[in-house]
Design a protein around this motif. Structure first.
Motif, PDB file in Angstrom:
ATOM      1  N   PRO A 230       0.820  -1.215   0.000  1.00 38.14           N
ATOM      2  CA  PRO A 230       0.000   0.000   0.000  1.00 38.14           C
ATOM      3  C   PRO A 230       0.854   1.265   0.000  1.00 38.14           C
ATOM      4  CG  PRO A 230      -0.737  -1.553   1.691  1.00 38.14           C
ATOM      5  CD  PRO A 230       0.593  -2.037   1.214  1.00 38.14           C
ATOM      6  N   ARG A 231       0.371   2.277  -0.678  1.00 43.29           N
ATOM      7  CA  ARG A 231       1.055   3.572  -0.662  1.00 43.29           C
ATOM      8  C   ARG A 231       1.091   4.128   0.758  1.00 43.29           C
ATOM      9  NH1 ARG A 231      -0.067   8.969  -4.371  1.00 43.29           N
ATOM     10  NH2 ARG A 231       0.633  10.466  -2.794  1.00 43.29           N
ATOM     11  N   ASP A 232       2.193   4.793   1.083  1.00 42.42           N
ATOM     12  CA  ASP A 232       2.422   5.459   2.373  1.00 42.42           C
ATOM     13  C   ASP A 232       2.620   4.486   3.533  1.00 42.42           C
ATOM     14  OD1 ASP A 232       2.211   7.931   1.129  1.00 42.42           O
ATOM     15  OD2 ASP A 232       0.107   8.205   1.664  1.00 42.42           O
ATOM     16  N   GLN A 233       2.687   3.197   3.256  1.00 39.90           N
ATOM     17  CA  GLN A 233       2.896   2.215   4.323  1.00 39.90           C
ATOM     18  C   GLN A 233       4.208   1.448   4.146  1.00 39.90           C
ATOM     19  OE1 GLN A 233      -0.583  -0.169   5.288  1.00 39.90           O
ATOM     20  NE2 GLN A 233      -1.955   1.482   4.668  1.00 39.90           N
ATOM     21  N   GLY A 234       5.133   2.040   3.414  1.00 42.54           N
ATOM     22  CA  GLY A 234       6.389   1.362   3.134  1.00 42.54           C
ATOM     23  C   GLY A 234       7.332   1.273   4.308  1.00 42.54           C
ATOM     24  N   PHE A 235       7.186   2.190   5.292  1.00 42.56           N
ATOM     25  CA  PHE A 235       8.138   2.142   6.399  1.00 42.56           C
ATOM     26  C   PHE A 235       7.938   0.876   7.230  1.00 42.56           C
ATOM     27  CE2 PHE A 235      10.048   3.634  10.472  1.00 42.56           C
ATOM     28  CZ  PHE A 235      11.325   3.877   9.975  1.00 42.56           C
ATOM     29  N   GLY A 236       6.690   0.456   7.382  1.00 36.04           N
ATOM     30  CA  GLY A 236       6.440  -0.805   8.065  1.00 36.04           C
ATOM     31  C   GLY A 236       7.038  -1.978   7.319  1.00 36.04           C
ATOM     32  N   ILE A 237       6.994  -1.927   5.974  1.00 40.66           N
ATOM     33  CA  ILE A 237       7.636  -2.966   5.166  1.00 40.66           C
ATOM     34  C   ILE A 237       9.145  -2.962   5.407  1.00 40.66           C
ATOM     35  CG2 ILE A 237       8.124  -3.693   2.796  1.00 40.66           C
ATOM     36  CD1 ILE A 237       5.416  -2.551   1.980  1.00 40.66           C
ATOM     37  N   ALA A 238       9.734  -1.768   5.456  1.00 40.75           N
ATOM     38  CA  ALA A 238      11.178  -1.656   5.675  1.00 40.75           C
ATOM     39  C   ALA A 238      11.589  -2.247   7.010  1.00 40.75           C
ATOM     40  CB  ALA A 238      11.610  -0.187   5.596  1.00 40.75           C
ATOM     41  N   LEU A 239      10.848  -1.922   8.065  1.00 40.60           N
ATOM     42  CA  LEU A 239      11.195  -2.436   9.389  1.00 40.60           C
ATOM     43  C   LEU A 239      11.006  -3.941   9.461  1.00 40.60           C
ATOM     44  CD1 LEU A 239       9.738   0.278  11.807  1.00 40.60           C
ATOM     45  CD2 LEU A 239      12.062   0.066  10.874  1.00 40.60           C
ATOM     46  N   SER A 240       9.948  -4.443   8.852  1.00 43.89           N
ATOM     47  CA  SER A 240       9.715  -5.879   8.828  1.00 43.89           C
ATOM     48  C   SER A 240      10.852  -6.599   8.117  1.00 43.89           C
ATOM     49  CB  SER A 240       8.382  -6.178   8.135  1.00 43.89           C
ATOM     50  OG  SER A 240       8.133  -7.551   8.055  1.00 43.89           O
ATOM     51  N   ALA A 241      11.304  -6.031   7.010  1.00 41.67           N
ATOM     52  CA  ALA A 241      12.427  -6.622   6.280  1.00 41.67           C
ATOM     53  C   ALA A 241      13.689  -6.602   7.114  1.00 41.67           C
ATOM     54  CB  ALA A 241      12.641  -5.869   4.966  1.00 41.67           C
ATOM     55  N   LEU A 242      13.925  -5.504   7.825  1.00 40.16           N
ATOM     56  CA  LEU A 242      15.160  -5.375   8.595  1.00 40.16           C
ATOM     57  C   LEU A 242      15.228  -6.341   9.765  1.00 40.16           C
ATOM     58  CD1 LEU A 242      15.719  -1.519   8.568  1.00 40.16           C
ATOM     59  CD2 LEU A 242      17.116  -3.255   7.452  1.00 40.16           C
ATOM     60  N   ASP A 243      14.090  -6.685  10.364  1.00 43.82           N
ATOM     61  CA  ASP A 243      14.111  -7.690  11.432  1.00 43.82           C
ATOM     62  C   ASP A 243      14.740  -8.984  10.925  1.00 43.82           C
ATOM     63  OD1 ASP A 243      13.038  -6.181  13.472  1.00 43.82           O
ATOM     64  OD2 ASP A 243      10.978  -6.839  13.149  1.00 43.82           O
ATOM     65  N   SER A 244      14.323  -9.397   9.727  1.00 45.73           N
ATOM     66  CA  SER A 244      14.889 -10.611   9.141  1.00 45.73           C
ATOM     67  C   SER A 244      16.320 -10.373   8.675  1.00 45.73           C
ATOM     68  CB  SER A 244      14.032 -11.077   7.966  1.00 45.73           C
ATOM     69  OG  SER A 244      12.720 -11.411   8.390  1.00 45.73           O
ATOM     70  N   GLY A 245      16.576  -9.198   8.104  1.00 41.37           N
ATOM     71  CA  GLY A 245      17.913  -8.888   7.623  1.00 41.37           C
ATOM     72  C   GLY A 245      18.950  -8.890   8.729  1.00 41.37           C
ATOM     73  N   ARG A 246      18.551  -8.477   9.924  1.00 39.88           N
ATOM     74  CA  ARG A 246      19.495  -8.480  11.041  1.00 39.88           C
ATOM     75  C   ARG A 246      19.957  -9.889  11.383  1.00 39.88           C
ATOM     76  NH1 ARG A 246      15.856  -3.915  14.077  1.00 39.88           N
ATOM     77  NH2 ARG A 246      16.928  -2.113  13.147  1.00 39.88           N
ATOM     78  N   LEU A 247      19.079 -10.857  11.196  1.00 44.42           N
ATOM     79  CA  LEU A 247      19.489 -12.242  11.416  1.00 44.42           C
ATOM     80  C   LEU A 247      20.523 -12.667  10.377  1.00 44.42           C
ATOM     81  CD1 LEU A 247      16.120 -13.977  12.361  1.00 44.42           C
ATOM     82  CD2 LEU A 247      17.988 -13.285  13.862  1.00 44.42           C
ATOM     83  N   GLY A 248      20.374 -12.172   9.152  1.00 49.09           N
ATOM     84  CA  GLY A 248      21.371 -12.465   8.141  1.00 49.09           C
ATOM     85  C   GLY A 248      22.732 -11.895   8.503  1.00 49.09           C
ATOM     86  N   ILE A 249      22.755 -10.689   9.036  1.00 46.75           N
ATOM     87  CA  ILE A 249      24.023 -10.087   9.465  1.00 46.75           C
ATOM     88  C   ILE A 249      24.610 -10.857  10.650  1.00 46.75           C
ATOM     89  CG2 ILE A 249      25.124  -7.996  10.345  1.00 46.75           C
ATOM     90  CD1 ILE A 249      24.212  -7.901   7.395  1.00 46.75           C
ATOM     91  N   ALA A 250      23.759 -11.306  11.568  1.00 47.40           N
ATOM     92  CA  ALA A 250      24.241 -12.120  12.688  1.00 47.40           C
ATOM     93  C   ALA A 250      24.895 -13.389  12.178  1.00 47.40           C
ATOM     94  CB  ALA A 250      23.087 -12.449  13.634  1.00 47.40           C
ATOM     95  N   ALA A 251      24.272 -14.049  11.202  1.00 38.34           N
ATOM     96  CA  ALA A 251      24.848 -15.272  10.644  1.00 38.34           C
ATOM     97  C   ALA A 251      26.176 -14.973   9.956  1.00 38.34           C
ATOM     98  CB  ALA A 251      23.866 -15.906   9.666  1.00 38.34           C
ATOM     99  N   CYS A 252      26.255 -13.860   9.226  1.00 38.65           N
ATOM    100  CA  CYS A 252      27.520 -13.457   8.609  1.00 38.65           C
ATOM    101  C   CYS A 252      28.606 -13.263   9.658  1.00 38.65           C
ATOM    102  CB  CYS A 252      27.329 -12.161   7.822  1.00 38.65           C
ATOM    103  SG  CYS A 252      26.468 -12.335   6.245  1.00 38.65           S
ATOM    104  N   ALA A 253      28.244 -12.608  10.755  1.00 36.58           N
ATOM    105  CA  ALA A 253      29.219 -12.343  11.816  1.00 36.58           C
ATOM    106  C   ALA A 253      29.746 -13.639  12.417  1.00 36.58           C
ATOM    107  CB  ALA A 253      28.589 -11.472  12.895  1.00 36.58           C
ATOM    108  N   VAL A 254      28.860 -14.602  12.629  1.00 36.56           N
ATOM    109  CA  VAL A 254      29.301 -15.887  13.170  1.00 36.56           C
ATOM    110  C   VAL A 254      30.216 -16.591  12.172  1.00 36.56           C
ATOM    111  CG1 VAL A 254      28.534 -18.168  13.932  1.00 36.56           C
ATOM    112  CG2 VAL A 254      27.306 -16.125  14.691  1.00 36.56           C
TER     113      VAL A 254
END
Length: 383
Positions: A230-254
């Motif tokens: 939906p228009r104007d609701q992209g920030f929630g999409i961004a935060l939702s993506a980043l929750d998962s993305g942070r796990l990817g960075i954690a795996a990279c760090a390990v």
């Protein structure tokens, strides 16, 4: 050093075995040389796509692997163990696919996801700006409604694969002045769209094979089909993506920490001083024991967060914890690995100095560790 893993299916075991084979045969032999020469291994992502490793957590309906996040992250860890530019590149690409996979229409997913998940298209995630890094809701890149679509003007900063990606997942302001987080939308922007350009790559202290550049939007015309969700609701999409993305960075760090630990343990057995292997001295042996404990604990934390995600339960707090702990661990373990090597650790004859330089960026990307502490403390305040 072989890492014992608990995998629930023979398919998952085969995926990890395949990943290790690619790492040992294709990544490790070239990583140091390509990093020295800033060579971007674009063809490796095609190889991973052909092997079915580039879309693991997404639906097979569009070319994904139907794998739980717990399995996908262990693949990312193995890739990062061999070459962080590849492991982090897979994590960022997976992040760039998430809005389309989770919020796109059936028509959008059918049109774009097969190429995105199959390795033909490599993505980038365009959220950060020079003046709004951690404060992502303050972004100023604007997508103006033209009645036929959107016209985008602005600039993004610190974009992994900037200038080399085949498409950009863009977050731009569509709301009026003062709309803040409630006036941001998400768009799919193919590379080569007129008005889209990239700045020169940043000169970094590490990760030279992973291009990082600003991405410029000068009157970029998008049709209405470019809008994701939906228009104007992209920030929630961004935060939702980043929750998962942070796990990817954690795996990279390990993965980086495990590589440093493996190198330090091997060197401690081979290097002799005063008639003994240096690993037999308590000062070195205890350091290695602490390193191994920190790596194992970080791995278990990111896996625990992944299991919450796979179970459909809230996992944002644990993702922030995993990113915080794993990346701080990578910094400590790589620093200690250099110490185990002594003077040799400070030279480029051995890989540990590169691991140390690479570990630093993991404390910064996809939310600095100070931001992770803010996320965790806010969860605690609400509990």
């Amino acid at each position: 050093m072989a890492v014992e893993r608990t995998l629930h299916t023979p398919e998952a075991e085969q995926l990890l075995d395949l990943t290790r084979e690619i790492v040992d045969k294709e990544l490790l032999p070239r990583a140091a040389g390509d990093e020295d020469n800033a060579v971007f291994p674009r063809e490796v992502f095609g190889t991973l796509g052909a092997a079915g490793l580039l879309g693991l957590p997404y639906s097979s309906d569009h070319g994904g692997g139907d794998q739980p996040y717990e399995v996908y992250l262990q693949v990312v860890e193995e890739l990062a163990r061999g070459w962080l530019a590849v492991g982090l590149g897979v994590s960022v690409h997976t992040l760039s696919c998430y809005p389309m996979a989770a919020f796109g229409t059936d028509e959008q997913r059918a049109a774009h996801l097969p190429d995105m998940l199959g390795g033909d298209m490599l993505g980038a995630y365009c959220l950060s700006e020079a003046a709004s890094g951690s404060d992502a809701a303050a972004l100023t890149t604007r997508a103006e409604d033209t009645g036929r679509g959107y016209r985008v003007n602005g600039a993004k900063a610190w974009i992994t694969h900037g200038g080399r990606a085949d498409y950009y997942t863009l977050f731009a302001r569509t709301g009026g002045p003062g709309s803040g987080a409630k006036g941001i939308s998400c768009f799919h922007v193919p590379a080569g769209t007129p008005g889209l350009d990239a700045a020169a790559p940043e000169h970094k202290m590490g990760m030279n094979s992973s291009p990082t550049a600003g991405v410029l939007f000068d009157g970029v015309e998008l049709d209405e089909g470019a809008l994701i969700g939906p228009r104007d609701q992209g920030f929630g999409i961004a935060l939702s993506a980043l929750d998962s993305g942070r796990l990817g960075i954690a795996a990279c760090a390990v993965g980086v920490a495990q590589a440093a630990l493996d190198a330090a343990v091997s060197y401690s057995r081979e290097r002799h001083q005063f008639g003994r292997a240096i690993g037999d001295f308590q000062g070195v042996g205890f350091m290695l024991a602490d390193m191994a404990t920190q790596v194992a604990a970080s791995r278990e934390l990111y896996l625990a967060a992944a299991r919450l995600r796979d179970a459909g339960r809230p996992f944002g707090e644990r993702a922030a914890m995993a990113k915080l702990m794993a990346t701080d661990t990578a910094m400590r373990v790589t620093t200690d690995a250099v110490q185990v090597f002594g003077g040799y650790g400070y030279t480029r004859d051995f890989p540990v100095e590169r691991y140390m330089r690479e570990a630093k960026v993991l404390q910064i990307v996809e939310g600095t560790n100070q931001v992770q502490r803010m996320v965790i403390s806010r969860h605690l305040a609400r509990s």
